[in-house]
Scaffold this motif. Structure first.
Motif, PDB file in Angstrom:
ATOM      1  N   HIS A 109       0.819  -1.217   0.000  1.00 44.13           N
ATOM      2  CA  HIS A 109       0.000   0.000   0.000  1.00 44.13           C
ATOM      3  C   HIS A 109       0.851   1.266   0.000  1.00 44.13           C
ATOM      4  O   HIS A 109       0.330   2.361  -0.225  1.00 44.13           O
ATOM      5  N   ASN A 112       0.632   4.548  -2.277  1.00 43.39           N
ATOM      6  CA  ASN A 112      -0.531   5.449  -2.251  1.00 43.39           C
ATOM      7  C   ASN A 112      -0.147   6.822  -1.711  1.00 43.39           C
ATOM      8  O   ASN A 112      -0.628   7.846  -2.195  1.00 43.39           O
ATOM      9  N   GLN A 236      -3.902   7.343   2.196  1.00 44.30           N
ATOM     10  CA  GLN A 236      -4.228   5.904   2.178  1.00 44.30           C
ATOM     11  C   GLN A 236      -5.736   5.650   2.148  1.00 44.30           C
ATOM     12  O   GLN A 236      -6.163   4.516   1.897  1.00 44.30           O
ATOM     13  N   SER A 265      -0.778   3.366   8.965  1.00 44.05           N
ATOM     14  CA  SER A 265      -1.327   3.975   7.748  1.00 44.05           C
ATOM     15  C   SER A 265      -2.132   3.015   6.884  1.00 44.05           C
ATOM     16  O   SER A 265      -3.126   3.410   6.290  1.00 44.05           O
ATOM     17  N   ASN A 266      -1.736   1.727   6.818  1.00 39.33           N
ATOM     18  CA  ASN A 266      -2.527   0.829   5.970  1.00 39.33           C
ATOM     19  C   ASN A 266      -3.872   0.572   6.617  1.00 39.33           C
ATOM     20  O   ASN A 266      -4.912   0.596   5.961  1.00 39.33           O
TER      21      ASN A 266
END
Lengths: 445, 445
Positions: A109, A112, A236, A265-266
């Motif tokens: 991820h 992003n 994200q 963050s994910n």
């Protein structure tokens, strides 16, 4: 139906900013010297102006620049996948879906936000970016992003990882990133540490200090950050917004959303667009999963602490094990962070987010079950989410729809699987006594 | 628009069998002892009955079993992607598209046939599969396929690769595959060779002989093959059939189709569904790309030769450098094969397919340009296709639409990129004199 796909026109045009919807204001970053909130212009010494604005924005939706969307379409929208084989293997009555963020070129991820930060910097006339990297995921994501906008990317990579993980370094080089074993002799702090400790293997704290110094002392250079801060979680949210659309397309509502957490963050980008459902009283749980070896959300305190071990950053209000905490060398390098994103920490404090922790052996077992049923070999970090999914699925009913963020693949982490197969992975829980001691070292403001 | 996607309902329901549409009959495999065509029952000692039937089928379309389609949907249909950034970097007037076969769990086109072969064997009561692997792509694809049907997979991996490429072996293990350094002491031929040459690093020829012996001497075990034979190319046509649908969706017709060639299965599966256009007089070229170090299509002879160095297989009519040819250790391990698929060889003979060859340094340069523009790090094999795409694109006009098969990613080949970056990749063209000598050793029938 195995995969729920969106076409490129359905790629979100805006990110979702949770700040105006939070039940309480997120405590601001604080200057350790003055104990006052940090001023935007202080942050802009190292960060892009636009990112600093986003850090405190009260607009619920923020436009994704067309240039960023164009790069996103290289791999986005990502598939939402029904994990039917895994369901069968567990014998669950619940439905399980995963959002496959591993399909990005760097395999996670991370791009992003890397692409967004690179774009804003480029747009503001900056041509060079610095950052630090431990396991290498973030450094490769930023190198990829830099290549897309023709920017120079300098990555300070913890020396121990630099030497043990040559493949990650090569991936960065493939995209034109310049990767240095930290401590380097490119910065004052690096030189100082090399002089004092010639044999040091480096640390993430040192690498952050070097990357920040490099950005702060060069007018053409800024610093990019891979997690923790509000603007990173904002970028994200493209993940969660896609999930929302994909579930709507098949008339599903999630009852349990799960993600692994290092800085947050994910998981943040994945569940924040669903937070309002919870605030509206809907039946939906958000579960953050972390290693027992680095149990910040489950065992840490909610206090102001430094963002880094080197104590060069402002203080952030977060769940933390103490910035002096050096996590043991577990294989999920991306989860070895002493604190958590302030937004996520606040939501945990308010009991809107639950936290669970697991040992690394049991999560690798979960990861292997996933690989054999659903095909993709997960990143060690992602294995934590999968373990929690399996445990929840066993208890779940047929009314449950469990959705998790498959944050990355494990193609560059096979040494960790090797250790697992050879019985060399060690289980370790960070002792409560040690946590207490580390917490006492945190400055109280 | 960057990607052309198909939904799962658009996944082809049938493979395309080119045999009835070929201008000439493909010469059959021949028994080296009798010089007679091999009988189906002889092939069925090691191959699934259904695969042997497909080898000589005259039906234009063959149903893809529902169970195979179900596994395909784990990653298929795969995206067709407009390589707009690459177009810009080259400054071409042509449009370039690539079919992204790297999105499968093992990272290449190989599972398209691995899954089919595993299914047919399982369906016919076989629970164990054997195969050989050099670089490891095929062994991991078959391990993945075996996991999907609960089958035991034994992979004889060339000892040199086994020791130099531990990550590929780990990937196989993650899917439950059992990987052995060949020569092993599990087969008679393996034992014999170990006794005679205790220090041998093995070879693909030896590994094939071991895998075939294992299958031939165990009633519950059969052998699966990764390229060359007609049924393998048949299974790979799912690639080209998807491309056909995807190009139709955007009203495009390809004028140049390009793929790298080892045994010929990725290229064959990609272009064969378009062959009838060429036979109908349409403006379309098919370009096979191979290493100058292993130039079977560009420099070899079109004769009957053994499929393996160990001379245990039937004779196949194909372009070959001689089965005694040991290709130099270039980094595109998947292209180190002395021959080519009989179908592809016939089409080359008939001038319906062109062949080009390149040095490995120039193809790695092409691969790095692709990674920096289009994001994905290509497999060393795929770099050959990319190099040819770039050369054709430079000469192409705005009426050209170049489509190539992006056969795999390079996540497990970073050691090769390391050699490239450090200036350690050597360019080598197999000398004509040597080819002549090797050709003389081929038995004439």
């Amino acid at each position: 139906m195995k995969k729920v796909l969106l076409n490129e026109e359905e790629l979100p045009k805006k990110w979702y900013n949770v700040l105006p919807d939070l039940p309480e204001t997120v405590p601001p970053p604080v200057n350790p010297a003055t104990k006052e909130p940090v001023k935007p212009e202080q942050l802009e010494v190292i960060f892009a102006h636009e990112c600093v604005e986003q850090e405190v924005s009260d607009e619920r939706f923020i436009d994704i620049p067309e240039e960023v969307r164009k790069v996103y379409t290289m791999w986005r929208p990502t598939p939402l996948v029904r994990a039917g084989n895994l369901e069968k293997a567990i014998g669950t009555k619940a439905k399980i879906f995963y959002k496959n963020e591993s399909v990005s070129p760097p395999g996670s991820h991370k791009p992003n936000t890397a692409v967004a930060q690179a774009y804003y910097n480029k747009h503001e006339g900056i041509n060079k970016l610095t950052t630090e990297t431990g396991a290498g995921q973030w450094g490769s994501a930023l190198s990829f992003a830099g290549a897309q906008f023709g920017m120079e990317v300098k990555v300070y990579m913890v020396k121990a990882s630099f030497e043990q993980k040559p493949y990650r370094k090569l991936l960065m080089e493939s995209w034109g990133g310049k990767c240095f074993a930290s401590p380097t002799d490119l910065t004052e702090i690096g030189k100082k540490i090399r002089k004092e400790y010639p044999d040091t293997a480096g640390s993430l704290g040192i690498a952050i200090s070097e990357a920040v110094e490099d950005a702060a002392t060069h007018g053409d250079t800024k610093y990019a950050i891979g997690s923790v801060l509000n603007h990173v979680l904002l970028h994200q949210t493209v993940v969660g917004l896609e999930v929302e659309k994909q579930l709507a397309d098949i008339n599903m509502e999630p009852t349990i959303m799960i993600g692994c957490v290092g800085g947050g963050s994910n998981f943040g980008g994945f569940f924040l667009p669903f937070l309002s459902r919870r605030l509206d009283g809907k039946n939906i749980r958000f579960i953050a999963v972390e290693p027992k070896a680095c149990p910040s959300l489950t065992k840490g305190g909610y206090v102001y602490d430094y963002g880094d071990t080197g104590k060069v950053t402002p203080l952030l209000k977060m769940y933390t094990l103490g910035s002096s905490f050096i996590p043991p060398a577990i294989h999920a390098g991306g989860l070895r962070y002493h604190g958590d994103a302030p937004i996520l920490s606040l939501l945990k404090k308010l009991n809107l987010v639950e936290a669970q922790s697991y040992y690394q052996r049991e999560v690798f077992e979960a990861g292997i079950l996933f690989a054999r049923t659903e095909g993709i070999l997960p990143a060690p970090e992602t294995n934590y989410a999968i373990k929690a999914v399996i445990e929840e699925a066993k208890k779940a009913t047929e009314d449950d729809t469990i959705v998790f963020n498959f944050s990355g693949h494990g193609h560059f982490d096979l040494a960790a699987y090797d250790a697992f197969f050879r019985g060399k992975l060690e289980d370790y829980a960070y002792p409560e006594e040690e946590i207490k001691k580390a917490m006492e070292k945190i400055p109280r403001i």
